[in-house]
Scaffold this active site. Sequence first.
Site, PDB file in Angstrom:
ATOM      1  N   LYS A  22       0.846  -1.208   0.000  1.00 35.35           N
ATOM      2  CA  LYS A  22       0.000   0.000   0.000  1.00 35.35           C
ATOM      3  C   LYS A  22       0.877   1.251   0.000  1.00 35.35           C
ATOM      4  O   LYS A  22       0.660   2.173  -0.777  1.00 35.35           O
ATOM      5  CB  LYS A  22      -0.887   0.004   1.237  1.00 35.35           C
ATOM      6  CG  LYS A  22      -1.578   1.333   1.523  1.00 35.35           C
ATOM      7  CD  LYS A  22      -2.479   1.291   2.738  1.00 35.35           C
ATOM      8  CE  LYS A  22      -1.790   1.551   4.030  1.00 35.35           C
ATOM      9  NZ  LYS A  22      -1.515   2.946   4.350  1.00 35.35           N
ATOM     10  N   ASN A  23       1.900   1.252   0.867  1.00 36.03           N
ATOM     11  CA  ASN A  23       2.672   2.489   1.069  1.00 36.03           C
ATOM     12  C   ASN A  23       3.722   2.733   0.004  1.00 36.03           C
ATOM     13  O   ASN A  23       4.412   3.746   0.032  1.00 36.03           O
ATOM     14  CB  ASN A  23       3.298   2.500   2.467  1.00 36.03           C
ATOM     15  CG  ASN A  23       2.212   2.665   3.541  1.00 36.03           C
ATOM     16  OD1 ASN A  23       1.069   2.993   3.221  1.00 36.03           O
ATOM     17  ND2 ASN A  23       2.560   2.400   4.773  1.00 36.03           N
ATOM     18  N   ARG A  92      -4.936  10.858   4.754  1.00 35.21           N
ATOM     19  CA  ARG A  92      -3.977  11.954   4.858  1.00 35.21           C
ATOM     20  C   ARG A  92      -2.779  11.767   3.945  1.00 35.21           C
ATOM     21  O   ARG A  92      -2.058  12.704   3.638  1.00 35.21           O
ATOM     22  CB  ARG A  92      -3.550  12.140   6.292  1.00 35.21           C
ATOM     23  CG  ARG A  92      -3.030  10.878   6.943  1.00 35.21           C
ATOM     24  CD  ARG A  92      -2.512  11.181   8.287  1.00 35.21           C
ATOM     25  NE  ARG A  92      -1.659  12.344   8.233  1.00 35.21           N
ATOM     26  CZ  ARG A  92      -0.456  12.343   7.679  1.00 35.21           C
ATOM     27  NH1 ARG A  92      -0.005  11.260   7.108  1.00 35.21           N
ATOM     28  NH2 ARG A  92       0.274  13.429   7.662  1.00 35.21           N
ATOM     29  N   CYS A 116      -4.897  12.069  12.912  1.00 30.75           N
ATOM     30  CA  CYS A 116      -5.698  10.835  12.858  1.00 30.75           C
ATOM     31  C   CYS A 116      -5.585  10.187  14.226  1.00 30.75           C
ATOM     32  O   CYS A 116      -4.959  10.731  15.142  1.00 30.75           O
ATOM     33  CB  CYS A 116      -5.200   9.912  11.744  1.00 30.75           C
ATOM     34  SG  CYS A 116      -3.603   9.201  12.121  1.00 30.75           S
ATOM     35  N   ARG A 121       0.103  14.102  13.117  1.00 30.74           N
ATOM     36  CA  ARG A 121       0.538  13.919  11.727  1.00 30.74           C
ATOM     37  C   ARG A 121       0.818  15.241  11.004  1.00 30.74           C
ATOM     38  O   ARG A 121       0.224  15.563   9.999  1.00 30.74           O
ATOM     39  CB  ARG A 121      -0.472  13.078  10.948  1.00 30.74           C
ATOM     40  CG  ARG A 121      -0.963  11.828  11.630  1.00 30.74           C
ATOM     41  CD  ARG A 121       0.112  10.779  11.833  1.00 30.74           C
ATOM     42  NE  ARG A 121       0.626  10.206  10.630  1.00 30.74           N
ATOM     43  CZ  ARG A 121       0.061   9.197   9.969  1.00 30.74           C
ATOM     44  NH1 ARG A 121      -1.075   8.715  10.401  1.00 30.74           N
ATOM     45  NH2 ARG A 121       0.614   8.715   8.883  1.00 30.74           N
ATOM     46  N   PRO A 122       1.693  16.072  11.525  1.00 27.81           N
ATOM     47  CA  PRO A 122       1.995  17.355  10.872  1.00 27.81           C
ATOM     48  C   PRO A 122       2.698  17.147   9.531  1.00 27.81           C
ATOM     49  O   PRO A 122       3.246  16.069   9.270  1.00 27.81           O
ATOM     50  CB  PRO A 122       2.916  18.045  11.861  1.00 27.81           C
ATOM     51  CG  PRO A 122       3.548  16.943  12.636  1.00 27.81           C
ATOM     52  CD  PRO A 122       2.536  15.848  12.710  1.00 27.81           C
ATOM     53  N   ASP A 304       4.403   0.201  12.118  1.00 25.11           N
ATOM     54  CA  ASP A 304       3.170  -0.375  11.567  1.00 25.11           C
ATOM     55  C   ASP A 304       2.974  -1.832  11.965  1.00 25.11           C
ATOM     56  O   ASP A 304       1.928  -2.399  11.663  1.00 25.11           O
ATOM     57  CB  ASP A 304       3.159  -0.269  10.034  1.00 25.11           C
ATOM     58  CG  ASP A 304       3.035   1.168   9.583  1.00 25.11           C
ATOM     59  OD1 ASP A 304       3.251   1.442   8.396  1.00 25.11           O
ATOM     60  OD2 ASP A 304       2.743   2.034  10.434  1.00 25.11           O
ATOM     61  N   ARG A 397      -8.749  -0.360   4.610  1.00 24.71           N
ATOM     62  CA  ARG A 397      -7.883   0.658   4.013  1.00 24.71           C
ATOM     63  C   ARG A 397      -6.564   0.043   3.580  1.00 24.71           C
ATOM     64  O   ARG A 397      -5.951   0.488   2.615  1.00 24.71           O
ATOM     65  CB  ARG A 397      -7.589   1.766   5.036  1.00 24.71           C
ATOM     66  CG  ARG A 397      -8.805   2.565   5.442  1.00 24.71           C
ATOM     67  CD  ARG A 397      -8.412   3.745   6.275  1.00 24.71           C
ATOM     68  NE  ARG A 397      -7.340   4.480   5.617  1.00 24.71           N
ATOM     69  CZ  ARG A 397      -6.734   5.537   6.142  1.00 24.71           C
ATOM     70  NH1 ARG A 397      -7.093   5.978   7.339  1.00 24.71           N
ATOM     71  NH2 ARG A 397      -5.789   6.167   5.501  1.00 24.71           N
TER      72      ARG A 397
HETATM   73  C1  EPZ Z   1       4.160   6.785   6.537  1.00 22.74           C
HETATM   74  O1  EPZ Z   1       3.395   7.815   7.134  1.00 22.74           O
HETATM   75  C2  EPZ Z   1       3.232   5.595   6.372  1.00 22.74           C
HETATM   76  N1  EPZ Z   1       2.135   5.961   5.482  1.00 22.74           N
HETATM   77  C3  EPZ Z   1       2.690   5.170   7.734  1.00 22.74           C
HETATM   78  O2  EPZ Z   1       1.900   4.002   7.537  1.00 22.74           O
HETATM   79  C4  EPZ Z   1       3.884   4.799   8.626  1.00 22.74           C
HETATM   80  O3  EPZ Z   1       3.405   4.458   9.911  1.00 22.74           O
HETATM   81  C5  EPZ Z   1       4.834   5.997   8.726  1.00 22.74           C
HETATM   82  O4  EPZ Z   1       5.245   6.405   7.402  1.00 22.74           O
HETATM   83  C6  EPZ Z   1       6.089   5.670   9.529  1.00 22.74           C
HETATM   84  O5  EPZ Z   1       6.759   4.601   8.951  1.00 22.74           O
HETATM   85  C7  EPZ Z   1       2.365   5.983   4.150  1.00 22.74           C
HETATM   86  O6  EPZ Z   1       3.459   5.729   3.680  1.00 22.74           O
HETATM   87  C8  EPZ Z   1       1.190   6.322   3.282  1.00 22.74           C
HETATM   88  P1  EPZ Z   1       6.230  10.072   8.724  1.00 22.74           P
HETATM   89  P2  EPZ Z   1       3.994   9.324   7.199  1.00 22.74           P
HETATM   90  O7  EPZ Z   1       6.125  11.368   8.018  1.00 22.74           O
HETATM   91  O8  EPZ Z   1       4.871   9.584   6.051  1.00 22.74           O
HETATM   92  C9  EPZ Z   1       6.593  13.295  12.166  1.00 22.74           C
HETATM   93  C10 EPZ Z   1       0.017   2.643   7.752  1.00 22.74           C
HETATM   94  O9  EPZ Z   1      -0.462   2.061   8.722  1.00 22.74           O
HETATM   95  N2  EPZ Z   1       6.497  14.302  11.096  1.00 22.74           N
HETATM   96  O10 EPZ Z   1       7.383   9.170   8.405  1.00 22.74           O
HETATM   97  O11 EPZ Z   1       2.852  10.237   7.451  1.00 22.74           O
HETATM   98  C11 EPZ Z   1       5.299  12.503  12.336  1.00 22.74           C
HETATM   99  O12 EPZ Z   1       4.407  13.196  13.186  1.00 22.74           O
HETATM  100  C12 EPZ Z   1       0.504   4.068   7.880  1.00 22.74           C
HETATM  101  O13 EPZ Z   1       0.170   2.136   6.606  1.00 22.74           O
HETATM  102  C13 EPZ Z   1       6.612  15.657  11.443  1.00 22.74           C
HETATM  103  O14 EPZ Z   1       6.767  16.009  12.609  1.00 22.74           O
HETATM  104  O15 EPZ Z   1       4.888   9.254   8.511  1.00 22.74           O
HETATM  105  C14 EPZ Z   1       5.775  11.202  12.941  1.00 22.74           C
HETATM  106  O16 EPZ Z   1       5.930  11.371  14.331  1.00 22.74           O
HETATM  107  C15 EPZ Z   1       0.242   4.614   9.265  1.00 22.74           C
HETATM  108  N3  EPZ Z   1       6.532  16.583  10.450  1.00 22.74           N
HETATM  109  C16 EPZ Z   1       7.158  11.007  12.306  1.00 22.74           C
HETATM  110  O17 EPZ Z   1       7.535  12.289  11.776  1.00 22.74           O
HETATM  111  C17 EPZ Z   1       6.362  16.235   9.126  1.00 22.74           C
HETATM  112  O18 EPZ Z   1       6.317  17.145   8.267  1.00 22.74           O
HETATM  113  C18 EPZ Z   1       7.192  10.005  11.163  1.00 22.74           C
HETATM  114  O19 EPZ Z   1       6.145  10.352  10.293  1.00 22.74           O
HETATM  115  C19 EPZ Z   1       6.257  14.872   8.805  1.00 22.74           C
HETATM  116  C20 EPZ Z   1       6.343  13.917   9.809  1.00 22.74           C
END
Ligand code: EPZ
Length: 418
Positions: A22-23, A92, A116, A121-122, A304, A397
Amino acid sequence: MDKMVIEGGNPLQGKIQVGGAKNAALPIIAACLLAEGWHRLYNVPHLRDVETLKGIMSKLGVEFRRDGNALEINSSNLRDYNAPYELVKTMRASIVLLGPLLARYGKARISLPGGCAIGERPVNLHLKALSAMGVEMWLDHGYINAHADRLKGVDIFFDIPTVTGTENIMMAAVMAEGETTLRNVAREPEIQDLADMLRHMGAKIEGDGTDTIVIQGVTDLRPARHTIIPDRIESGTFMIAAAMTRGEVEIEGCCPKHLGALMERLESAGTKLDITPNGILVKGPDVIKSVDVKTTPFPGFPTDLQAQFMTLMCISKGWSTITETVFENRFIHVSELKRMGAEIEINGNRALVRGKEQLFSAPVMATDLRASASLILAGLVAKGGKTEVHRIYHLDRGYEALEKKFEALGATIWREKV
Ligand code: EPZ
């Protein structure tokens, strides 16, 4: 609203084929905005999130043709650049449209993705990097408005290795002016799969899979064919299910090098793993040992799979600690597991799990995608009747026909309309 009903106690036996990731599929589908003509993607899973992204992109004028597990995409006749709240709020990850829209058309208007269940999720790091590339952005009424005459290559350090942040900026940079260096980037296999797709389209990218990616901007890209990598989180979910039910299951089509951290923890817990020509053979142990887990970005233990692994530890012998370092609120499944008899104590980002002889069936509620999976796993081993997992639209999803796959392995599980 559907619910899943499970009668626990059957050890899982047999072989199961995992689907496309998916990702990886989501950013790669978005990348098709970067070049006109028909792209053809293989091994694209049939998931609600894929349908949501297709829905948003169709509103922008993108054409889709489904052909089994293949998906054809043509963005030649794009007519809009506005991703509406009603659709973005359900997924998102739609934020990955921002980079390609800016690279191709120089403008985008995307609803700021809300938080979420698992966290705020910023997307500040996405926006900070885009602004360094010369993008003008302003927020109004919950929407990100972005405009750029020409994106310019820059040297960007990410405060946090964000997965979709890395993906967004990669897609913004492939046709930017000059060279872009992205530092402290995410190293997930899905990042490398996106880089492979972009290279098939003619992009010049190096370093994906390491903490630094270097991109030379090109003037245009071409449509491409690409096969999506297997879903490591679906694979890991099945591996944990086999371990929990003390079964013997071959996970076919998975990629062991994407699953190193989970394999190490499962073996420490007593599970027997063998790499086969088709994937990984998992034999559940009679006694599940308690082991500690700490989630970190790839190649560490994936966040995950945290909820699923916690469920395994709920029936282990002894105490284990599960530390969640990626998201601030990813223990929502704990209260539901405790209703099934699990003994878990949360202290900040750490959960202390005391393994029990068994879990007991109960009606429980899914709250997010991976929490839903952990409740299904708990149902597979719960004693004393039927476990009902409500609100399983969360599950749909990210998992394709999960109950059919578990049923094929001998589980007593079915879906009911509520
Ligand atoms: C991706 O989300 C995945 N989704 C998530 O999978 C996965 O849990 C996550 O990466 C971590 O591996 C997709 O790929 C579609 P991040 P993403 O940006 O990119 C902080 C699932 O179950 N952050 O790597 O949104 C954030 O808050 C989903 O399939 C900021 O602070 O995650 C988090 O604490 C859930 N500012 C950390 O970084 C930003 O601008 C990692 O988030 C971006 C992120």
